[in-house]
Design an enzyme around this catalytic site. Structure first.
Site, PDB file in Angstrom:
ATOM      1  N   ASP A  57       0.818  -1.173   0.172  1.00 37.09           N
ATOM      2  CA  ASP A  57       0.010  -0.034   0.080  1.00 37.09           C
ATOM      3  C   ASP A  57       0.951   1.227   0.102  1.00 37.09           C
ATOM      4  O   ASP A  57       1.702   1.454   0.821  1.00 37.09           O
ATOM      5  CB  ASP A  57      -0.917   0.047   1.141  1.00 37.09           C
ATOM      6  CG  ASP A  57      -2.108   0.960   1.086  1.00 37.09           C
ATOM      7  OD1 ASP A  57      -2.060   2.126   0.549  1.00 37.09           O
ATOM      8  OD2 ASP A  57      -3.428   0.438   1.765  1.00 37.09           O
ATOM      9  N   ARG A  59      -0.433   4.278   0.316  1.00 35.09           N
ATOM     10  CA  ARG A  59      -1.126   5.424   0.550  1.00 35.09           C
ATOM     11  C   ARG A  59      -0.474   5.976   2.169  1.00 35.09           C
ATOM     12  O   ARG A  59      -0.112   5.382   2.861  1.00 35.09           O
ATOM     13  CB  ARG A  59      -2.613   5.266   1.016  1.00 35.09           C
ATOM     14  CG  ARG A  59      -3.408   4.890  -0.125  1.00 35.09           C
ATOM     15  CD  ARG A  59      -4.587   4.645   0.111  1.00 35.09           C
ATOM     16  NE  ARG A  59      -4.864   3.296   0.503  1.00 35.09           N
ATOM     17  CZ  ARG A  59      -5.843   2.436   1.155  1.00 35.09           C
ATOM     18  NH1 ARG A  59      -6.917   2.809   0.723  1.00 35.09           N
ATOM     19  NH2 ARG A  59      -5.665   1.439   1.639  1.00 35.09           N
TER      20      ARG A  59
END
Length: 149
Positions: A57, A59
């Protein structure tokens, strides 16, 4: 999501461009393509992403609540998001979330269960049962051969 936002009279739907774990469209398609050509199993869901993108990920959720502050949102009555990282970032920024709303089971397509079950097993929000890793191995998506080429 819009119906949930309107329960109680008013609401807001906010979409962040970094959805899809901020991997970018090309990387996401490479991941999805690899999943369809190989074994699309819930137990391998994040492994495919890491093999192609190098990370699970991308983010950086701690900045995500800024738009909520900018809009003057002081609390969230009902939040429809599975993301534990998104939830934690909002709460850590001082915005209480009174209720988390699960994705209705009937809205999850059969081969979407690969992603949902993998995310729930990894700690994403659910009010349902969390599968064991062994059980995740039996959750399989639609094979590549079932797709019109």
């Amino acid at each position: 999501a819009v119906k949930e936002a309107q329960k109680g009279g008013s609401g807001v739907v906010i979409y962040f461009r970094k959805e899809g774990r901020a991997l970018g469209e090309v990387t996401k398609y490479l991941v999805y393509n690899a999943r369809k050509r190989g074994s699309d199993k819930a137990s391998e869901y994040f492994k495919r992403t890491e093999n192609i993108a190098g990370v699970k990920d991308m983010r950086f959720q701690s900045l995500m609540p800024d738009i909520l502050h900018w809009l003057g949102i002081k609390k969230i009555d009902r939040m429809l998001s599975m993301s534990d990282m998104k939830h934690d970032a909002i709460v850590e920024q001082g915005i209480p979330i009174l209720e988390r709303v699960p994705i209705p089971e009937h809205l999850i397509p059969e081969d979407g269960k690969v992603e949902i079950d993998a995310k729930v097993h990894a700690g994403y929000f659910t009010t349902g049962r969390v599968m064991t890793l062994e059980e995740l191995g039996s959750v399989q998506g639609r094979p590549w051969e079932d797709v019109d080429h």
